[in-house]
Design a protein around this motif. Structure first.
Motif, PDB file in Angstrom:
ATOM      1  N   SER A 163     -19.667  12.491 -22.870  1.00  0.00           N
ATOM      2  CA  SER A 163     -18.698  12.113 -23.064  1.00  0.00           C
ATOM      3  C   SER A 163     -18.028  10.680 -22.945  1.00  0.00           C
ATOM      4  O   SER A 163     -16.603  10.057 -22.953  1.00  0.00           O
ATOM      5  N   GLY A 164     -19.321   9.790 -23.627  1.00  0.00           N
ATOM      6  CA  GLY A 164     -19.129   8.357 -24.214  1.00  0.00           C
ATOM      7  C   GLY A 164     -18.089   7.436 -22.693  1.00  0.00           C
ATOM      8  O   GLY A 164     -18.288   6.509 -22.807  1.00  0.00           O
ATOM      9  N   GLY A 165     -18.806   7.945 -21.708  1.00  0.00           N
ATOM     10  CA  GLY A 165     -19.068   7.311 -20.213  1.00  0.00           C
ATOM     11  C   GLY A 165     -17.924   7.588 -19.174  1.00  0.00           C
ATOM     12  O   GLY A 165     -18.694   6.565 -18.235  1.00  0.00           O
ATOM     13  N   GLU A 166     -17.754   8.548 -19.567  1.00  0.00           N
ATOM     14  CA  GLU A 166     -16.464   9.635 -18.616  1.00  0.00           C
ATOM     15  C   GLU A 166     -16.758   9.610 -17.501  1.00  0.00           C
ATOM     16  O   GLU A 166     -17.333  11.059 -17.677  1.00  0.00           O
ATOM     17  N   LEU A 167     -17.096   8.966 -15.973  1.00  0.00           N
ATOM     18  CA  LEU A 167     -17.117   9.954 -15.116  1.00  0.00           C
ATOM     19  C   LEU A 167     -16.581  12.379 -14.913  1.00  0.00           C
ATOM     20  O   LEU A 167     -15.239  11.453 -15.216  1.00  0.00           O
ATOM     21  N   PRO A 168     -17.015  12.569 -14.189  1.00  0.00           N
ATOM     22  CA  PRO A 168     -16.894  14.214 -13.528  1.00  0.00           C
ATOM     23  C   PRO A 168     -15.762  14.139 -13.116  1.00  0.00           C
ATOM     24  O   PRO A 168     -16.378  13.068 -12.406  1.00  0.00           O
ATOM     25  N   ASP A 169     -15.089  14.147 -12.656  1.00  0.00           N
ATOM     26  CA  ASP A 169     -13.960  14.769 -11.776  1.00  0.00           C
ATOM     27  C   ASP A 169     -14.419  16.016 -10.778  1.00  0.00           C
ATOM     28  O   ASP A 169     -15.494  16.672 -11.024  1.00  0.00           O
ATOM     29  N   LYS A 170     -13.676  16.240  -9.668  1.00  0.00           N
ATOM     30  CA  LYS A 170     -13.797  17.075  -9.112  1.00  0.00           C
ATOM     31  C   LYS A 170     -13.834  17.444  -9.583  1.00  0.00           C
ATOM     32  O   LYS A 170     -14.565  19.505  -9.562  1.00  0.00           O
ATOM     33  N   TYR A 171     -13.025  18.980 -11.183  1.00  0.00           N
ATOM     34  CA  TYR A 171     -13.104  19.786 -11.999  1.00  0.00           C
ATOM     35  C   TYR A 171     -14.472  20.281 -12.817  1.00  0.00           C
ATOM     36  O   TYR A 171     -14.531  21.508 -12.656  1.00  0.00           O
ATOM     37  N   ARG A 172     -14.390  19.062 -13.534  1.00  0.00           N
ATOM     38  CA  ARG A 172     -15.710  18.996 -14.289  1.00  0.00           C
ATOM     39  C   ARG A 172     -16.972  19.474 -12.990  1.00  0.00           C
ATOM     40  O   ARG A 172     -17.921  20.302 -13.657  1.00  0.00           O
ATOM     41  N   ALA A 173     -16.698  18.623 -12.098  1.00  0.00           N
ATOM     42  CA  ALA A 173     -17.873  19.270 -11.204  1.00  0.00           C
ATOM     43  C   ALA A 173     -18.272  20.081 -11.143  1.00  0.00           C
ATOM     44  O   ALA A 173     -19.444  21.066 -10.945  1.00  0.00           O
ATOM     45  N   LEU A 174     -17.331  21.192  -9.777  1.00  0.00           N
ATOM     46  CA  LEU A 174     -16.874  22.974  -9.853  1.00  0.00           C
ATOM     47  C   LEU A 174     -17.615  23.757 -11.217  1.00  0.00           C
ATOM     48  O   LEU A 174     -17.986  24.600 -10.971  1.00  0.00           O
ATOM     49  N   GLY A 175     -16.780  22.819 -12.337  1.00  0.00           N
ATOM     50  CA  GLY A 175     -17.449  23.450 -14.039  1.00  0.00           C
ATOM     51  C   GLY A 175     -18.391  23.576 -13.746  1.00  0.00           C
ATOM     52  O   GLY A 175     -19.217  25.159 -14.215  1.00  0.00           O
TER      53      GLY A 175
END
Length: 399
Positions: free
Chosen positions: A311-323
């Motif tokens: 992602s170029g350095g962007e941290l995953p949020d909860k939504y992405r973590a659940l995916g």
């Protein structure tokens, strides 16, 4: 009741690499064991929630790549096939029908409850397991799909956690509500109302809005006039409605604290709403990438490293973590079951405990709901600051 079993699973099987696409061969079926295992993903890829769906899809692909790098599942690589549900039930049904025709073994994702509820009967008829990542309506579990699996906390948990914090920490006597007028928002409002009434808290002004709304000045004016002690909101439009609501609330000179529904405030919401302009906003959630205990989980660290690289350095949020968690759990269950069969994999998830996942050690209820810890948080200096855990009884997770 099933007895919980703890599985420490490292998935070791052959083949590497994975690819996401929006098509796929219509000649392959999920019973074909000669090629890759196809994972279907149904999320919004256009419209107001399009950015959210693309983020979740990216996280699912990252986790599929990590599984493939360790050998895949049952000697086969994973291939991700995505469809756009456009945040509408009709498009969701078309997407589910198309994925069934393309031979997927499982369908991940879902962003809003109406779409998920609409696709469930299609997937049941097709014999395809559905692992829901985000939607919170109570009927998703134990409704049209008896084998459904959900990772996000449902509205029963969200209502309980919000009521506990509003009644015991904020000590509110009257609560106003801003509710998305659909299967998610109305369900969330009902569960919260039931819990608050048990705690002796009165429900004041209730204002409703459409999922696509971005102007909340009129309902906020109505709420300000009612002078509540706390205002609760349920707005699932992370890229549009929720940032607008948070910003307009901060500008409306309402003295009451704003408590947003569980899972509706992410770092992206805070950023889009103006960062420190919404300081003081309160909410609750089940995942924070850099906070303890999550920062110490090996699988979470591996996922964050891979995701931020892509992602170029962007941290995953909860939504992405659940995916990503949906792929992690499904792959481990398939390895245990020795099959991609819908019923066998569902049985390998329902009522079971999984160790060493992205969210740590997690247990599923007999109905297929993942249990996890819930934490209150606030926005301070434009950043999410995690506060205390809000304990949620097992009986509430079972609803």
């Amino acid at each position: 009741m099933k007895l919980a079993k703890v599985w420490v699973l490292g998935i070791a099987v052959a083949l590497v690499g994975g690819c996401a696409n929006n098509g796929g061969s219509t000649s392959a079926t999920k019973n074909d064991s000669s090629g890759p295992i196809k994972i279907g993903v149904i999320v919004p890829l256009s419209g107001p929630a399009g950015p959210n769906g693309k983020d979740v899809l990216e996280a699912i692909q990252v986790q599929a790549d990590l599984v493939n790098a360790k050998g895949g599942v049952l000697g086969r690589k994973l291939e991700v096939i995505a469809k756009d549900d456009q945040s509408t039930p009709a498009a969701g049904v078309s997407a589910a029908t198309a994925l069934a025709g393309e031979g997927v073994s499982v369908v991940m994702g879902g962003w809003n409850s109406p779409v998920t509820l609409a696709i469930q009967p299609v997937l049941v008829r097709a014999g395809i397991l559905n692992i829901t990542t985000i939607p919170q309506n109570a009927s998703i579990i134990g409704g049209a799909d008896p084998d459904a699996v959900r990772l996000n906390a449902g509205n029963a948990v969200g209502g309980y956690a919000a009521a506990e914090y509003i009644a015991k920490t904020l000590k509110a006597k009257t609560v106003a509500m801003l509710l998305e007028n659909d299967a998610y928002g109305n369900d969330a409002g009902q569960y919260l109302s039931d819990q608050l009434k048990q705690a002796g808290v009165k429900i004041g002004s209730v204002q409703k809005f459409a999922y696509t709304d971005t102007d909340f000045r009129v309902p906020l004016s109505n709420i300000r006039s009612s002078k509540p002690d706390v205002v609760f909101s349920a707005n699932a439009a992370e890229s549009s409605g929720m940032p607008a609501l948070a910003k307009q609330y901060a500008e409306a000179n309402i003295s009451a604290p704003h408590f947003a529904g569980l899972g509706t405030v992410s770092p992206k919401v805070v950023e889009l709403a103006g960062g420190s302009k919404i300081d003081g906003l309160l909410s609750a959630d089940i995942y924070f990438p850099e906070a303890e205990p999550f920062s110490g989980f090996a699988d979470n660290k591996a996922f964050i490293e891979a995701y931020t690289k892509k992602s170029g350095g962007e941290l995953p949020d909860k939504y992405r973590a659940l995916g990503a968690q949906s792929v992690d759990i499904w792959a481990k269950a398939v390895a245990k079951a020795g099959s991609t069969d819908r019923q066998k994999v569902a049985d390998a998830i329902h009522g079971q405990t999984f160790t060493n996942t992205i969210l740590g050690d997690v247990t599923f209820t007999d109905a297929g709901q993942m249990r996890s810890k819930v934490y209150a948080f606030t926005v301070k200096d434009g950043k999410i600051v995690v506060k205390d855990e809000i304990p949620v009884p097992d009986s509430v997770w079972g609803k």
